[in-house]
Design a protein around this motif. Structure first.
Motif, PDB file in Angstrom:
ATOM      1  N   GLU A 231      36.982  49.285  43.904  1.00 31.19           N
ATOM      2  CA  GLU A 231      37.438  50.258  42.897  1.00 31.19           C
ATOM      3  C   GLU A 231      37.718  49.475  41.612  1.00 31.19           C
ATOM      4  N   VAL A 232      36.898  49.682  40.589  1.00 27.89           N
ATOM      5  CA  VAL A 232      37.060  48.926  39.350  1.00 27.89           C
ATOM      6  C   VAL A 232      38.021  49.657  38.431  1.00 27.89           C
ATOM      7  N   LEU A 233      39.179  49.036  38.168  1.00 25.14           N
ATOM      8  CA  LEU A 233      40.217  49.616  37.319  1.00 25.14           C
ATOM      9  C   LEU A 233      40.301  48.863  36.003  1.00 25.14           C
ATOM     10  N   SER A 234      41.036  49.427  35.068  1.00 23.46           N
ATOM     11  CA  SER A 234      41.238  48.772  33.775  1.00 23.46           C
ATOM     12  C   SER A 234      41.921  47.427  33.996  1.00 23.46           C
ATOM     13  N   GLY A 235      41.335  46.382  33.449  1.00 23.88           N
ATOM     14  CA  GLY A 235      41.905  45.043  33.613  1.00 23.88           C
ATOM     15  C   GLY A 235      41.313  44.265  34.763  1.00 23.88           C
ATOM     16  N   ASP A 236      40.529  44.922  35.635  1.00 24.31           N
ATOM     17  CA  ASP A 236      39.877  44.198  36.727  1.00 24.31           C
ATOM     18  C   ASP A 236      38.745  43.336  36.187  1.00 24.31           C
ATOM     19  N   GLU A 237      38.444  42.261  36.926  1.00 22.96           N
ATOM     20  CA  GLU A 237      37.443  41.304  36.477  1.00 22.96           C
ATOM     21  C   GLU A 237      36.030  41.715  36.889  1.00 22.96           C
ATOM     22  N   GLU A 238      35.073  41.359  36.050  1.00 24.35           N
ATOM     23  CA  GLU A 238      33.681  41.580  36.391  1.00 24.35           C
ATOM     24  C   GLU A 238      33.227  40.555  37.416  1.00 24.35           C
ATOM     25  N   ASN A 261      34.158  36.173  37.323  1.00 21.37           N
ATOM     26  CA  ASN A 261      33.504  35.359  36.306  1.00 21.37           C
ATOM     27  C   ASN A 261      34.430  34.238  35.841  1.00 21.37           C
ATOM     28  N   GLN A 262      33.994  33.000  36.060  1.00 20.84           N
ATOM     29  CA  GLN A 262      34.819  31.853  35.699  1.00 20.84           C
ATOM     30  C   GLN A 262      35.034  31.723  34.200  1.00 20.84           C
ATOM     31  N   SER A 263      34.171  32.325  33.389  1.00 21.02           N
ATOM     32  CA  SER A 263      34.281  32.207  31.936  1.00 21.02           C
ATOM     33  C   SER A 263      35.369  33.105  31.363  1.00 21.02           C
ATOM     34  N   ASN A 264      35.761  34.130  32.112  1.00 23.33           N
ATOM     35  CA  ASN A 264      36.776  35.065  31.626  1.00 23.33           C
ATOM     36  C   ASN A 264      38.182  34.524  31.855  1.00 23.33           C
ATOM     37  N   LEU A 265      39.060  34.768  30.898  1.00 23.74           N
ATOM     38  CA  LEU A 265      40.445  34.320  31.031  1.00 23.74           C
ATOM     39  C   LEU A 265      41.271  35.255  31.887  1.00 23.74           C
ATOM     40  N   GLY A 266      40.799  36.492  32.072  1.00 25.76           N
ATOM     41  CA  GLY A 266      41.572  37.480  32.801  1.00 25.76           C
ATOM     42  C   GLY A 266      42.224  38.467  31.855  1.00 25.76           C
ATOM     43  N   SER A 267      43.013  39.376  32.403  1.00 28.03           N
ATOM     44  CA  SER A 267      43.660  40.418  31.602  1.00 28.03           C
ATOM     45  C   SER A 267      45.160  40.397  31.818  1.00 28.03           C
ATOM     46  N   TYR A 276      45.670  37.312  34.237  1.00 28.40           N
ATOM     47  CA  TYR A 276      45.282  36.935  35.589  1.00 28.40           C
ATOM     48  C   TYR A 276      43.983  37.643  35.963  1.00 28.40           C
ATOM     49  N   HIS A 277      43.301  37.129  36.959  1.00 24.16           N
ATOM     50  CA  HIS A 277      42.129  37.808  37.510  1.00 24.16           C
ATOM     51  C   HIS A 277      42.600  38.784  38.586  1.00 24.16           C
ATOM     52  N   MET A 278      42.112  40.037  38.496  1.00 19.64           N
ATOM     53  CA  MET A 278      42.503  41.089  39.431  1.00 19.64           C
ATOM     54  C   MET A 278      41.261  41.794  39.956  1.00 19.64           C
ATOM     55  N   PHE A 279      41.364  42.327  41.161  1.00 21.26           N
ATOM     56  CA  PHE A 279      40.337  43.222  41.676  1.00 21.26           C
ATOM     57  C   PHE A 279      41.004  44.250  42.575  1.00 21.26           C
ATOM     58  N   SER A 280      40.338  45.398  42.762  1.00 30.31           N
ATOM     59  CA  SER A 280      40.952  46.532  43.452  1.00 30.31           C
ATOM     60  C   SER A 280      40.052  47.074  44.550  1.00 30.31           C
TER      61      SER A 280
END
Length: 406
Positions: A231-238, A261-267, A276-280
């Motif tokens: 479930e991709v929510l606002s702030g979740d990482e690609e 994605n290692q290039s992303n700093l997170g939200s 931080y990196h998040m996933f749902s």
């Protein structure tokens, strides 16, 4: 020129004789004398739970090696040694509060022993008895939850029995290393009223038993992973490298998993103030959760498991319905795991994994949810830091346990 020929059989025989002669030499102190060392003096006692700390002044003899304390534990003579560089000896493992006589003997490098100095200690209530008096057995998912207070930080084994027709039947053991944890859940029991008993044993083989209680375990099932979806929510990482959320539920911890994605700093998502990196995850059902497992990367690269993007510090949140802000904050969510930390059994540096490390990673890393947490359907995984010190993440598989509400 004269030719010299080595007689190898003779050389070998001489070498064997020399080795045998060395083995037959008497082994003992390098310095020997018959002078009896002086005894300890200025003895004082600090009584402790299950023992005492005995302080003293060592004699001035230059060749004093150690001080030996001799006493009885459970009717058997035991001794404890303390180096001459210390001015005390610690007595441990006593499960009584009666007076105990201790003999203090000074021993020198020639193994001469001083005249014994007798001292009486009065041990306080033992750590084992204090733990045993704190025990509670209450219901939990799949079995009883044992609550305890290990304030003296001792190593202890809890043995779980069921009481059947007045007889105890051994079921499981739990080994407690320190006082940081306050409970242990014994699992694998049906949701029927059962009389359980607990015996506690410390590392000196002192035993306390039997604490009994009638407990009806809560029913626990493994949630169907085939009903779960990312479930991709606002702030979740690609995702990255083709490692998508769907791989978390494919039933295998090998091959491809989920990777951010290692290039992303997170939200930055409230209540956090750092990215931080998040996933749902949508579990597909609403359930009162008991615990979950996740599988780290299984050693195909980068020092894993317990390396690279494997989560090390994290938190887990849950909610029954996605709020209107689509997860732009965690307001209204329940924190199911607070300050979660993955503990590597060996404690070895990243990239060095013992057999025990690899076995734990292969079996999955398990964390309990609070028993009073509300039912949820959606899970959010927040990675503070991975094993390489950043916050991208990869997880191979997820598994949830609990009671389905609908």
């Amino acid at each position: 020129m004269k030719k010299i020929t080595a007689n190898f059989p003779m050389l070998l025989s001489l070498l064997l004789v020399a080795l045998i002669s060395c083995d037959e030499e008497a082994r003992g102190p390098l310095v020997t004398d018959a002078t009896i060392p002086g005894a300890v003096s200025e003895v004082s006692v600090q009584n402790l739970p299950g023992g005492a700390k005995i302080s003293y002044k060592t004699p001035s003899d230059e060749d004093v090696l150690y001080v030996e304390a001799i006493y009885e534990r459970n009717g058997e003579p035991v001794s404890t040694r303390s180096s001459v560089f210390k001015d005390f000896v610690t007595i441990e493992g006593l499960d009584i509060t009666d007076p105990v006589q201790v003999s203090l003997i000074t021993v020198d490098r020639s193994e001469n022993k001083s005249t014994p100095i007798s001292v009486t200690i009065n041990p306080e209530k033992s750590p084992l008895k204090k733990v045993f008096e704190s025990l509670e057995l209450v219901e939990d998912f799949g079995g009883p939850r044992l609550k305890y207070n290990n304030e003296d930080d001792i190593k202890i084994e809890f043995l779980l029995y069921t009481i059947e027709n007045g007889e105890r039947v051994y079921q499981q053991s739990a080994f407690i290393e320190n006082g940081q944890n306050t409970f242990h859940i014994f699992r694998g029991f049906p949701p029927v009223m059962t009389k359980f008993g607990i015996e506690a044993v410390d590392r000196w083989d002192n035993s306390a038993s039997l604490f009994e209680a009638d407990v009806t375990p809560l029913e626990e099932v493994i949630l169907d992973r085939l009903a779960m979806n990312g479930e991709v929510l606002s702030g979740d990482e690609e995702t990255a490298f083709g490692w998508t959320l769907g791989n978390l539920f494919n039933g295998t911890a090998g091959g491809a998993g989920f990777h951010t994605n290692q290039s992303n700093l997170g939200s930055v998502v409230f209540p956090y103030t750092e990215a931080y990196h998040m996933f749902s995850v949508d579990m597909g059902v609403t359930a009162k959760l008991s615990r979950f497992k996740f599988w780290p990367r299984q050693g195909d690269c980068c020092g894993t498991p317990f390396g690279h993007g494997d989560p090390r510090y994290f938190e887990i949140w849950g909610i029954d319905e996605i709020p209107a802000d689509n997860g732009a904050s965690l307001e209204g969510w329940t924190r199911l795991v607070e300050n979660g930390e993955v503990i590597k059994p060996s404690g070895a540096p990243v990239g060095s994994n013992s057999a025990e490390d690899r076995a734990l990673a292969a079996s999955g890393l398990e964390f309990n949810f609070p028993i009073d947490a509300p039912p949820v359907r959606f899970i959010r995984f927040v990675v503070f830091e991975n094993w390489s010190g950043t916050n991208f993440t990869h997880v191979m598989e997820l598994e949830f346990y609990g009671q389905i509400e609908e």
